[in-house]
Design a protein around this motif. Structure first.
Motif: not given
Length: 428
Positions: A170-188
């Motif tokens: 999860g940490d790697a995927r979050r960094a890949e998409l460009g964020h650093y916090l929990g409680a976050t949604f990514h869409y499109g």
């Protein structure tokens, strides 16, 4: 203005503008349709983050409202560069989430301390099991409640994996998409943080025809802020302390609302300027600054505030502005000067480091440029800025915009409703 400043300003305007956003969204939707894919929303959950606990409580209702595939990732705490004051951040997050839970009708009570490592690991094991069994939305709120109440034995879950191993993917995927916090949604290609920004994602999914429930009311709508005429002057004698930075875009989009609150309740607005984080030696890496800028642009559009043609005032422009602010206050034009400075650097592409740019800002505030030239560049403001920073830190806050009324203090332009509640309270 230099050619470089002008060019950067125009690029920022294009990146943050609505046309570019719509083009990015349209491209992503074309690709999704061509692939015959569902609307895939990725959610990043940090076990010991109170905002994640609040967000988990609305995941079930969110998933039922929309034709989406919700993909859950477990993540660890933000990296050190994103949390330079980690203990302060954790303490503030608990307190803020406590207030937000009451406002949103959710469950969280600040226990006064973070869960210990053993409890965190137990929660992660249970959450990992819930993810693998496709039961996260149902079980995560219960696991979070057990974690924050100290009921470690009730969480269950078993694994030989460490916390870091559980969150590594999860940490790697979050960094890949460009964020650093929990409680976050990514869409499109866009990020949405917690229940505060979920309404933007809901609106987007509704526009795409993915809403399956009737109506268009979001799960948690942004609380309104009154205009000067919508509330009685019920707080005479109170002061609304507004901790601000000329380099903070969030401070800019909060300015008019802070003034409207003070005017609505008859409170005295105190302008408490501090040096920007980066000028105090705190890191603001590109990933963080990009998210903040794009999020501010989104909020500015909702609020009808011009934003995007940016001339970053970091360094000398901020110092020149602060050297004039006490003088502007003496002329009873302190707020007007702040507002024209903000508008100039965040929406007008004005180089506040040049005399030409500062002249434009000063005169737009109704002040005399020739008089300002006799004041600009002094260092007298530094002691006041440091006193404001010290007071802010003593309140458990280290970022801007922040606000205080009496003993009530809060951080962020999303929490002006908290300050309004304090203004409504009778004087003690």
């Amino acid at each position: 203005m230099s050619l470089k400043t002008a060019l950067v300003s125009r690029i920022a305007e294009r990146i943050t503008g609505a046309p570019q956003m719509q083009a990015r969204r349209a491209k992503g939707e074309r690709q999704r349709v061509a692939a015959n894919s569902r609307h895939v929303v990725e959610y990043f959950h940090q076990a010991d983050d109170p905002y994640s606990h609040l967000t988990a409580q609305v995941l079930g209702a969110f998933s039922e409202r929309y034709d989406i595939a919700l993909k859950v990732h477990l993540v660890g705490p933000p990296p050190d560069w994103a949390a330079p004051e980690r203990e302060r951040l954790e303490a503030y997050a608990r307190s803020d989430a406590d207030a937000l839970a009451k406002k949103a009708g959710l469950d969280f009570h600040d226990p006064g301390t973070q869960p210990d490592m053993a409890a965190r690991i137990a929660a992660l094991h249970s959450l990992a099991s819930a993810v693998s069994e496709n039961a996260f939305s149902a079980r995560a709120p219960v696991i979070g409640r057990q974690l924050w109440s100290g009921d470690q034995d009730a969480m269950g879950g078993s694994s030989t994996m460490s916390a870091d191993e559980i969150t590594a993917t999860g940490d790697a995927r979050r960094a890949e998409l460009g964020h650093y916090l929990g409680a976050t949604f990514h869409y499109g290609g866009e990020w949405y943080w917690g229940i505060d920004r979920l309404h933007y994602l809901e609106s987007r999914l509704t526009e795409l025809g993915a809403r399956t429930a009737p109506g268009d009311t979001p799960l948690f709508a942004p609380p309104p802020v009154p205009s000067p005429r919508s509330a009685p002057a019920s707080a005479p004698g109170k002061a609304l302390h507004y901790y601000l930075s000329f380099r903070s875009p969030y401070t800019y989009i909060a300015a008019q609302r802070a003034k409207a609150l003070a005017d609505a309740y008859g409170a005295d607005l105190k302008l408490r300027f501090v040096l920007p984080m980066v000028m105090r030696g705190l890191p603001v890496p590109r990933m963080k600054s990009r998210y903040i800028t794009l999020d501010t642009a989104r909020e500015a559009r909702r609020l009808g505030i011009p934003f995007g043609r940016i001339a970053d005032p970091v360094g000398r422009p901020v110092e020149r502005g602060y050297s004039l602010l006490p003088w502007a206050r003496e002329q009873a034009r302190g707020f007007e000067f702040c507002q024209t400075f903000f508008e100039g650097v965040w929406s007008g592409g004005v180089d506040a480091g040049s005399d030409r740019g500062m002249k434009q800002i000063v005169e737009a505030a109704g002040l005399d440029w020739q008089a300002a030239r006799n004041v600009i560049g002094n260092d007298d403001w530094r002691a006041e800025a440091e006193a404001n920073r010290t007071e802010m830190m003593d309140l458990g806050i280290w970022g801007v915009p922040s606000f205080r009324v009496g003993d009530t203090a809060t951080w962020g332009q999303d929490r002006l409703w908290f300050i309004e509640d304090a203004l409504k309270q009778p004087q003690s």
